[in-house]
Design a protein around this motif. Structure first.
Motif, PDB file in Angstrom:
ATOM      1  N   THR A  12      -1.529  -2.619   3.743  1.00 31.66           N
ATOM      2  CA  THR A  12      -0.570  -3.250   2.835  1.00 31.66           C
ATOM      3  C   THR A  12      -1.118  -3.262   1.412  1.00 31.66           C
ATOM      4  O   THR A  12      -0.393  -2.950   0.456  1.00 31.66           O
ATOM      5  N   VAL A  13      -2.378  -3.607   1.255  1.00 34.40           N
ATOM      6  CA  VAL A  13      -2.990  -3.650  -0.084  1.00 34.40           C
ATOM      7  C   VAL A  13      -3.003  -2.247  -0.696  1.00 34.40           C
ATOM      8  O   VAL A  13      -2.655  -2.058  -1.868  1.00 34.40           O
ATOM      9  N   SER A  15      -1.012   0.270   0.024  1.00 34.82           N
ATOM     10  CA  SER A  15       0.359   0.683  -0.300  1.00 34.82           C
ATOM     11  C   SER A  15       0.853  -0.012  -1.575  1.00 34.82           C
ATOM     12  O   SER A  15       1.537   0.598  -2.395  1.00 34.82           O
ATOM     13  N   TRP A  16       0.510  -1.318  -1.738  1.00 30.19           N
ATOM     14  CA  TRP A  16       0.903  -2.016  -2.972  1.00 30.19           C
ATOM     15  C   TRP A  16       0.189  -1.430  -4.188  1.00 30.19           C
ATOM     16  O   TRP A  16       0.774  -1.282  -5.261  1.00 30.19           O
ATOM     17  N   LEU A  17      -1.087  -1.114  -4.041  1.00 30.94           N
ATOM     18  CA  LEU A  17      -1.818  -0.488  -5.148  1.00 30.94           C
ATOM     19  C   LEU A  17      -1.231   0.880  -5.482  1.00 30.94           C
ATOM     20  O   LEU A  17      -1.070   1.233  -6.665  1.00 30.94           O
ATOM     21  N   PHE A  19       1.855   1.834  -4.923  1.00 29.33           N
ATOM     22  CA  PHE A  19       3.150   1.543  -5.531  1.00 29.33           C
ATOM     23  C   PHE A  19       2.980   1.125  -6.993  1.00 29.33           C
ATOM     24  O   PHE A  19       3.725   1.579  -7.867  1.00 29.33           O
ATOM     25  N   ALA A  20       1.979   0.262  -7.265  1.00 29.57           N
ATOM     26  CA  ALA A  20       1.734  -0.193  -8.639  1.00 29.57           C
ATOM     27  C   ALA A  20       1.283   0.981  -9.511  1.00 29.57           C
ATOM     28  O   ALA A  20       1.704   1.116 -10.674  1.00 29.57           O
TER      29      ALA A  20
END
Length: 140
Positions: A12-13, A15-17, A19-20
């Motif tokens: 999750t981390v 994927s968020w990174l 995405f960011a």
């Protein structure tokens, strides 16, 4: 079986990174392009302004040179008038020859000069091309 939540949290981390990072790239690239174009425009404007200043300085220098050349020409004319006055108002042939010779200083080394001989007829290119003999007649 014991479930460990670490891989899910790590995924999750990540994927968020990701995405960011993609979001920042989508915002940053167009912003960077706009900034780069603005800087390029400023550089072109500064270059054009500098070129304009150079042209103005060259024009001012040319104007000053022309003024000085005009003053020199006036002084030459005064000298010529004084010389004519000394010669009792008539220009002698020798003075005209002197002026012609003085003018020849400005010509390049490759200038062909025709010197008049008897009866004021020039010797046309005598000895030019290394051969002194006249061309041979070929009746063909």
């Amino acid at each position: 079986m014991k479930s460990n939540g670490r891989p899910i949290v790590l995924g999750t981390v990540i994927s968020w990174l990701l995405f960011a990072f993609i979001g920042f790239g989508m915002w940053g690239c167009p912003t960077y392009n706009v900034w780069q174009q603005e800087m390029s425009g400023r550089a072109e404007f500064a270059k054009a302004e500098q070129n304009r200043r150079i042209l103005i300085e060259e024009a001012a220098a040319n104007l000053e040179a022309e003024k000085l050349n005009a003053q020199a020409e006036i002084e030459r004319a005064k000298g010529a008038a004084e010389a004519i006055k000394i010669e009792n108002g008539s220009i002698s042939e020798k003075y005209i020859q002197y002026l012609w010779v003085r003018q020849q200083r400005n010509l390049s080394d490759k200038t062909v000069i025709y010197i008049p001989t008897e009866a004021n007829l020039p010797i046309l290119e005598a000895g030019r091309g290394g051969s002194m003999s006249p061309p041979k007649y070929n009746p063909e």
